[in-house]
Every structure is written in structure tokens, then in C-alpha cells.
Design an enzyme around this catalytic site. Structure first.
Site, PDB file in Angstrom:
ATOM      1  N   LYS A 105       5.663  10.271  20.224  1.00 18.06           N
ATOM      2  CA  LYS A 105       6.624  11.332  20.471  1.00 18.06           C
ATOM      3  C   LYS A 105       7.494  10.966  21.653  1.00 18.06           C
ATOM      4  CE  LYS A 105       6.710  16.043  21.994  1.00 18.06           C
ATOM      5  NZ  LYS A 105       5.984  17.102  22.616  1.00 18.06           N
TER       6      LYS A 105
ATOM      7  N   LYS B 235       2.895   9.922  24.309  1.00 17.75           N
ATOM      8  CA  LYS B 235       3.900  10.960  24.546  1.00 17.75           C
ATOM      9  C   LYS B 235       4.683  10.596  25.796  1.00 17.75           C
ATOM     10  CE  LYS B 235       4.512  15.882  25.380  1.00 17.75           C
ATOM     11  NZ  LYS B 235       3.897  17.213  25.335  1.00 17.75           N
TER      12      LYS B 235
HETATM   13  C1  PBG Z   1       3.859  20.831  25.102  1.00 13.55           C
HETATM   14  C2  PBG Z   1       4.819  20.260  24.133  1.00 13.55           C
HETATM   15  C3  PBG Z   1       6.164  19.892  24.328  1.00 13.55           C
HETATM   16  C4  PBG Z   1       6.653  19.522  23.082  1.00 13.55           C
HETATM   17  C5  PBG Z   1       5.601  19.635  22.185  1.00 13.55           C
HETATM   18  N1  PBG Z   1       4.472  20.072  22.860  1.00 13.55           N
HETATM   19  C6  PBG Z   1       7.027  19.983  25.510  1.00 13.55           C
HETATM   20  C7  PBG Z   1       6.867  19.116  26.659  1.00 13.55           C
HETATM   21  O1  PBG Z   1       5.996  18.241  26.743  1.00 13.55           O
HETATM   22  O2  PBG Z   1       7.642  19.329  27.594  1.00 13.55           O
HETATM   23  C8  PBG Z   1       8.060  19.080  22.787  1.00 13.55           C
HETATM   24  C9  PBG Z   1       8.485  19.173  21.375  1.00 13.55           C
HETATM   25  C10 PBG Z   1       9.944  19.072  21.143  1.00 13.55           C
HETATM   26  O3  PBG Z   1      10.761  18.740  22.020  1.00 13.55           O
HETATM   27  O4  PBG Z   1      10.331  19.347  20.004  1.00 13.55           O
HETATM   28  N2  PBG Z   1       3.316  19.955  26.017  1.00 13.55           N
END
Ligand code: PBG
Length: 329
Positions: free
Chosen positions: A249, A196
Site C-alpha cells: 500500500k 505500508k
Molecule cells: C489506517 C489506514 C489508512 C488507510 C487505510 N488504513 C490511513 C493512514 O495510514 O493514514 C489509507 C487508505 C487510503 O488512503 O485509501 N491506518
């Protein structure tokens, strides 16, 4: 060599369909849902046209709509009534996500896979994914772990089929695996947000889930977009700690990472087509600059081609409708 070889021979009509290498089906789609404990009726999210915050009373119906379109799974994000420094509302048995899971399961049972996002950022007053030491403004790794374990167990108790930790704390997969196992949830899989990235493409999500942070940024725990080898180490560790499904992601700007991970680890692999990726296409389509259906299909197909077995996408319902309309995709 040309003229014996002519690539165009197999590009037309039904032959084109026969030689198609990648397919997209509704079984590939995971539909993200935002459940908001503070509202009584559905509200739109301006930066994500077509995506809504749902009151608890409507989650089961919305999940059923996804299921009726052939989508096998949903992932839930919660917006709680109260936030505090410890993210307490992430792990109570009657908090927003736990209630939403029960509502969907009561209505749809085993017909739908309910995945829960396991993170503290939507539930902490400071908006970070872990416990904060205010003196140093550090996000504390180890004190956060037991809270993530508790959150995952509370989701499983409510009936979640898969838990998906997204906080990028070191050791979170191992902690959650033990917590689940110690509570007789050894059959609940973990979908790890393993690679991520610290991405500006999450902007609209933070409006949707009210999970923006009050200071700093997420770069002390989310990955540097410049790195690829580091993603391999993250994934290898998460697999060792017990992850069943690996996620990359965002998706489109990280297709190289997705391809590398799928090729190297041969694990069930998910890709998150995030809020910013969705918002870009929607905005261009609304301006008449891009053909929305065509770019949606092409984008999701490219994510599959790069190696995803499943895609978390705000386009899930639209894509499922399109697949239903045009047999042959
Ligand atoms: C929570 C989380 C996030 C997203 C999914 N789970 C936000 C972040 O890390 O700031 C983002 C998903 C998206 O942008 O569609 N940690």
C-alpha cells in the site's frame, strides 16, 4: 528477426483476446466502506467523488449492492462518536465497526467476506495509530499491541471473516495471532498491511475517515517511500508472525514492491489502490482530461499484472459494473 517475426500478427481481433496474459474479474475486488456512527444519512466525501460515509442503518444495504455486483469482499473503516487518547472505541463490543459487522453478517451471512481494518487512528483523539507519550511525542509500540489484539478479537466476535491490521506497529501480527487463538478464533485469517508506506496519497482517506493526526506525521512507523529491501524484511517478519495475506500500500506508485513481494514470497498478496490514486483519476476524468472507465481498467489491470491476487479499491463497484457490461474483459 523481421520480416519473419512480426509481433503485430497476434494483436488483432479474437487472437488478441486469446493471448491476453492478465485478467481482471469481480473476484479480485475488495470494496472499502466508511461507517459513521455520528450521522443519520449518507454523506459524500468531497475529495473522493462517488465514495460515501454511511450511517449504521445503511451499511448492510450498501454491502448487498456490492455483493449483487459480484464483489466478494468488503473492508470496513469506522468513524466513532467518541475518540480518546487510548482509542477505546476501537474495541468495544458495541462500537461502530462491531455493529456494522453484525448488521452485514445478519443480512448476508457467508455470502460476503467481511474484512475489518484493525488500527487505532480513527479512534484516538490525537489521530495516531498507537498510544502517544505526550512529553516526548513518541508513538509507543509495545503498549499499543494489546489494544490491537483486543480490537481484532472484538471484530472476530462480531463476525468478521478476516482482520487487517494497518498500524505498522512492530509485533502486531504476532500479538493479534495469539489474541485470536486464545479466544478460539484460530480460523480467522490475518491480512497484514505489511508494506505500508508513509504516503501523501492517503490524503483524501484522512478526510473520509476523520483520521488526520494532531501533531507530527506517521513517518516513525510507516515506511520510507525510498526503500524496497526494507519491505522484504517487513513481509518476511509478518509471515513468520502468522500473516495469511500480505498487502502492499499504496498500489500504483509501488508496483515494483508488489512485483518483488509476489515473486519472492509467493503468498496471497493484496494491493491497496488508495484514496489519492482514486482522487487523481476522478479529478482528471471530471475535467474531461482522461477517459474514466479506460484509466480505471488499465490501472487495476496493471496492479494485477504486477502480482496482486486482490485489490482494495474505491473503484470496486464501478469496475464490477463495467465487467458486468462488457463480457470478454
Ligand atoms: C489506517 C489506514 C489508512 C488507510 C487505510 N488504513 C490511513 C493512514 O495510514 O493514514 C489509507 C487508505 C487510503 O488512503 O485509501 N491506518
Amino acid at each position: 528477426m523481421f520480416p519473419q517475426v512480426r509481433m503485430r500478427r497476434i494483436r488483432s481481433g479474437k487472437i488478441r483476446d486469446l493471448v491476453r496474459e492478465t485478467g481482471l474479474t469481480t473476484d479480485d475486488l475488495i470494496y472499502p466502506m466508511f461507517v459513521d456512527e455520528t450521522i443519520d444519512s449518507t454523506i459524500g466525501i468531497s475529495s473522493m467523488p462517488g465514495v460515501y460515509r454511511l450511517p449504521l442503518g445503511s451499511v448492510a444495504d450498501d454491502a448487498k449492492e456490492a455483493l449483487d455486483l459480484g464483489i466478494p469482499a468488503v473492508i470496513l473503516f469506522g468513524i466513532p462518536n467518541n475518540k480518546d487518547e487510548m482509542g477505546t472505541t476501537a474495541y468495544g463490543d458495541n462500537d461502530v465497526v462491531q455493529q456494522a459487522v453484525r448488521d452485514i453478517k445478519n443480512e448476508l451471512g457467508k455470502d460476503i467476506v467481511v474484512i475489518t481494518d484493525v488500527c487505532l487512528c480513527e479512534y484516538t483523539s490525537h489521530g495516531h495509530c498507537g498510544i502517544v507519550d505526550y512529553d516526548t511525542e513518541k508513538i509507543l509500540n509495545d503498549p499499543t499491541l494489546p489494544l490491537l489484539g483486543k480490537t481484532a478479537v472484538s471484530h472476530a466476535k462480531a463476525g468478521a471473516d478476516i482482520v487487517a491490521p494497518s498500524g505498522m506497529m512492530d509485533g502486531m501480527i504476532g500479538t493479534i495471532r495469539s489474541a485470536l487463538d486464545n479466544n478460539n478464533f484460530d480460523d480467522i485469517p490475518i491480512m497484514s498491511y505489511a508494506a505500508k508506506y508513509s504516503s501523501a496519497f492517503y490524503g483524501p482517506f484522512r478526510d473520509a475517515a476523520e483520521s488526520g493526526y494532531s501533531f507530527g506525521d506517521r513517518s516513525s512507523y510507516q515506511m520510507d517511500p525510498a526503500n524496497s529491501n526494507e519491505a522484504m524484511r517487513e513481509v518476511a517478519l509478518d509471515i513468520q508472525e502468522g500473516a495469511d495475506i500480505i498487502m502492499v500500500k499504496p498500489a500504483i506508485p509501488y508496483l515494483d514492491i508488489l512485483y518483488r513481494i509476489k515473486t519472492e514470497f509467493e503468498m496471497p498478496t493484496a494491493a491497496y489502490n488508495v484514496s489519492g490514486e482514486y482522487a487523481m483519476l476522478k479529478a482528471a476524468a471530471q475535467n474531461g482530461w482522461l477517459d474514466e472507465k479506460a484509466v480505471m481498467y488499465e490501472s487495476l489491470l496493471s496492479i494485477k499484472r504486477a502480482g496482486a491476487d486482490m485489490i482494495l479499491t474505491y473503484f470496486a463497484k464501478d469496475m464490477a459494473r463495467m465487467l458486468g457490461e462488457c463480457e470478454g474483459f
